[in-house]
Write an enzyme that holds these catalytic residues in place. Structure first.
Site, mmCIF file in Angstrom:
data_model
loop_
_atom_site.group_PDB
_atom_site.id
_atom_site.type_symbol
_atom_site.label_atom_id
_atom_site.label_comp_id
_atom_site.label_asym_id
_atom_site.label_seq_id
_atom_site.Cartn_x
_atom_site.Cartn_y
_atom_site.Cartn_z
ATOM 1 N N GLU A 53 0.249 -1.225 0.165
ATOM 2 C CA GLU A 53 0.289 0.073 0.027
ATOM 3 C C GLU A 53 0.753 1.337 0.014
ATOM 4 O O GLU A 53 1.046 2.942 -0.826
ATOM 5 C CB GLU A 53 -0.974 0.075 1.760
ATOM 6 C CG GLU A 53 -1.883 -1.159 1.489
ATOM 7 C CD GLU A 53 -1.200 -2.420 1.934
ATOM 8 O OE1 GLU A 53 -2.112 -2.973 3.024
ATOM 9 O OE2 GLU A 53 -0.274 -2.525 1.712
ATOM 10 N N SER A 161 15.630 -43.599 -3.878
ATOM 11 C CA SER A 161 16.033 -42.251 -4.204
ATOM 12 C C SER A 161 17.571 -42.299 -3.913
ATOM 13 O O SER A 161 18.102 -41.120 -3.938
ATOM 14 C CB SER A 161 15.291 -41.430 -2.657
ATOM 15 O OG SER A 161 14.379 -41.037 -3.059
ATOM 16 N N ASP A 200 25.845 -36.288 1.203
ATOM 17 C CA ASP A 200 26.043 -35.822 -0.078
ATOM 18 C C ASP A 200 26.649 -34.300 -0.606
ATOM 19 O O ASP A 200 26.822 -33.631 -1.220
ATOM 20 C CB ASP A 200 23.822 -35.852 -0.074
ATOM 21 C CG ASP A 200 24.065 -36.780 -0.670
ATOM 22 O OD1 ASP A 200 24.673 -37.925 -1.238
ATOM 23 O OD2 ASP A 200 22.434 -36.763 -0.630
ATOM 24 N N ARG A 207 19.620 -20.583 -6.242
ATOM 25 C CA ARG A 207 20.161 -20.632 -7.204
ATOM 26 C C ARG A 207 19.562 -20.123 -8.483
ATOM 27 O O ARG A 207 18.349 -21.044 -8.694
ATOM 28 C CB ARG A 207 21.026 -21.596 -7.665
ATOM 29 C CG ARG A 207 22.098 -22.278 -6.521
ATOM 30 C CD ARG A 207 22.579 -23.001 -6.245
ATOM 31 N NE ARG A 207 22.354 -24.858 -6.471
ATOM 32 C CZ ARG A 207 21.686 -25.788 -5.893
ATOM 33 N NH1 ARG A 207 21.922 -25.496 -4.729
ATOM 34 N NH2 ARG A 207 21.493 -26.913 -6.450
#
Length: 343
Positions: A53, A161, A200, A207
């Site tokens: 606003e 996975s 990992d 990114r």
């Protein structure tokens, strides 16, 4: 005039979407019409900055007097990054305020009553369904007292996975990985377990299309949960984004700690054990799965749990299903968890 109002509201919704994530604050867009119904100002809430606003009124100037402010969320009545938006609208002399969604926040909400008391006509609920998706997680967090949780996973067609040796990069293709970045950017915390981080060494950052990190101030909080020690040379401790360590895997404790840090939307990834704990506790609010057109045959499932029978199946309502490059993306909402999982 109603047609112009709806056009202005869609313009405000677009402005909010284009501005992007404002968490822990809501994403808001505003359009100011002059007394003749002509658009004279557009604004959107700035992350850690001016509200929609304020920006729209600044653009409109004196032309706002006697006009209409069309806002995707009820104007606030409290002092935050700026003064109350209700006061700004009153000072600008607008005659009418049209709102898509009311504000459930106990301190900021109630702005419509303040405006009415000042003699301004207020209409609410205009295109509320179209405005709702932008603040779904924020509204959930405000009304439930805990962050909204999105669980993301990537798996093969046979539901795995990671390979038996623990390797999991990369199951899906580059298109899916870029798509993930768009979703990550909508959250204000990325959560992974210590096991996944040790295995990992992920960056846990948002990114751009060139795989470069967004500026520090636009990065979600990186959160690593669990009791294992992470060496300080791991990438989660670099200076690209802030990092919080939580030495617990209990979902309720993790979410309570994140609520203390004003987190509204958690992006949960990195570890089937951690995801399984949230799933068992019924604390996953949205699932985004990327399914690769491939098979492993053996390895680790995307989710670890203790289901013993088909009676433990928990349904997921599919909200969106589409191809992202060669991969399949499924977005869904979990249904009611079995009663025994809360014991």
């Amino acid at each position: 005039m109603q047609g112009r109002i709806e056009t202005a509201m869609r313009r405000a919704i677009d402005a909010a979407r284009e501005r992007g994530n404002c968490l822990p604050n809501p994403t808001v867009g505003c359009v100011v019409l002059d007394a003749d119904g002509v658009e004279v100002g557009v604004g959107a809430t700035v992350r850690q900055g001016a509200h929609a606003e304020i920006e729209a009124l600044a653009a409109a100037g004196e032309r706002a007097r006697g006009g209409t402010a069309v806002v995707t969320l009820e104007p606030c009545r409290h002092v935050g990054n700026t003064g109350p938006c209700t006061e700004a609208l009153i000072r600008a002399g607008v005659a009418r305020v049209v709102v898509a969604q009311t504000d459930p926040h106990p301190e900021a909400g109630g702005g419509a009553d303040v405006l009415r008391a000042a003699g301004i006509e207020v209409e609410t609920g205009v295109l509320a369904d179209e405005a709702e998706p932008h603040n779904r997680a924020w509204r959930f967090a405000v009304t439930h007292g805990r962050p909204f949780v999105t669980w993301k996973y990537a798996a093969t067609l046979d539901g795995l996975s990671a390979a038996p040796d623990g390797s999991s990069k990369w199951i899906t293709g580059p298109d899916a990985r870029r798509d993930v970045q768009q979703y990550r950017s909508q959250c204000d915390a990325i959560v992974a377990g210590t096991g996944a981080v040790l295995a990992d060494d992920p960056r846990l950052t948002v990114r751009d299309a060139d795989d470069l990190p967004l500026p520090y101030e636009l990065q979600p909080l990186r959160v690593v949960v669990g009791e294992s020690t992470i060496p300080n040379y791991y990438r989660v401790f670099d200076r690209v984004a802030p990092t919080l360590m939580i030495q617990s895997r209990e979902p309720e404790e993790v979410l309570a700690k994140l609520a203390e840090n004003h987190v509204k939307h958690v992006w949960l990834e990195g570890g089937p054990r951690l995801a399984g704990g949230f799933w068992k506790a019924g604390l996953i609010d949205r699932v985004i799965g990327y399914i690769a057109p491939s098979m492993l045959g053996s390895g680790r499932a995307a989710l670890e749990g203790e289901a013993a029978t088909l009676a433990d199946l928990r349904p997921i309502q599919i909200d969106d299903l589409r191809m992202i490059g060669p991969d399949i993306r499924i977005v869904g909402t979990p249904g009611q968890a079995p009663r025994e999982t809360y014991v």
